[in-house]
Motif scaffolding. Structure first.
Motif, mmCIF file in Angstrom:
data_model
loop_
_atom_site.group_PDB
_atom_site.id
_atom_site.type_symbol
_atom_site.label_atom_id
_atom_site.label_comp_id
_atom_site.label_asym_id
_atom_site.label_seq_id
_atom_site.Cartn_x
_atom_site.Cartn_y
_atom_site.Cartn_z
ATOM 1 N N GLY A 13 0.794 -1.220 0.000
ATOM 2 C CA GLY A 13 0.000 0.000 0.000
ATOM 3 C C GLY A 13 0.831 1.278 0.000
ATOM 4 N N TYR A 89 3.363 -2.602 -4.156
ATOM 5 C CA TYR A 89 2.277 -3.586 -4.137
ATOM 6 C C TYR A 89 1.087 -2.988 -3.407
ATOM 7 N N LEU A 90 -0.074 -3.105 -4.042
ATOM 8 C CA LEU A 90 -1.294 -2.546 -3.472
ATOM 9 C C LEU A 90 -2.012 -3.601 -2.639
ATOM 10 N N ALA A 91 -2.951 -3.173 -1.820
ATOM 11 C CA ALA A 91 -3.662 -4.085 -0.915
ATOM 12 C C ALA A 91 -4.411 -5.185 -1.658
ATOM 13 N N ASP A 92 -4.836 -4.935 -2.901
ATOM 14 C CA ASP A 92 -5.570 -5.948 -3.673
ATOM 15 C C ASP A 92 -4.624 -6.890 -4.433
ATOM 16 N N ALA A 93 -3.315 -6.838 -4.122
ATOM 17 C CA ALA A 93 -2.267 -7.679 -4.723
ATOM 18 C C ALA A 93 -1.856 -7.212 -6.116
ATOM 19 N N SER A 94 -2.402 -6.099 -6.608
ATOM 20 C CA SER A 94 -1.935 -5.548 -7.881
ATOM 21 C C SER A 94 -0.657 -4.760 -7.627
ATOM 22 N N ARG A 95 -0.010 -4.375 -8.709
ATOM 23 C CA ARG A 95 1.257 -3.648 -8.599
ATOM 24 C C ARG A 95 1.182 -2.340 -9.379
#
Length: 140
Positions: A13, A89-95
């Motif tokens: 995040g 890395y974002l909280a939804d596992a995307s980058r």
């Protein structure tokens, strides 16, 4: 193909819009990873690419050489930086990526005599689509 280092945000995040801890550099670039893994598995493999004459370039060349890859067609360019990719890395596992490829030494990739020699001995050729931005490579 492109050869770069990856530098990652340490926290999930974390944004690049504010200072935060980073980890790396890690040798990277999809073509370099592919060739390194093929060589590590015992397949003769080499890479045509360009890096800066800097620590990041040397880190990548040393890693590929340690895996047994042919690095003879990787050109080091003085005065140009090796490509970089900053990733968070974002909280939804995307980058989320911030790349410096085209304006780095990777953008100077060309088909020279060393590359022609490597190609002449190849029985397979893997072309990374993002490498096609190099006019010096695609004009052949």
């Amino acid at each position: 193909g492109e050869i770069l280092v990856e530098i990652m945000a340490e926290r999930i995040g974390q944004s690049f819009l504010a200072p935060g801890p980073l980890v790396g550099p890690f040798p990277s670039g999809a073509p370099a990873i592919f060739v390194g893994q093929a060589a590590a598995l015992g397949q003769p493999a080499g890479l045509i690419g360009a890096v800066g004459e800097d620590d990041f370039g040397q880190l990548n060349i040393d890693r590929l050489r340690a895996f047994g890859a042919d690095v003879s067609a990787i050109t080091s360019h003085k005065g140009h930086a090796t490509g970089t990719a900053f990733v968070t890395y974002l909280a939804d596992a995307s980058r989320h990526f911030v790349f410096n490829i085209r304006n780095s030494a990777a953008g100077l990739m060309a088909i020279d005599d060393a590359a022609r020699h490597l190609l002449a001995d190849a029985d397979h050729l893997h072309v990374m689509g993002s490498s096609l931005f190099s006019d010096k490579a695609t004009d052949v």
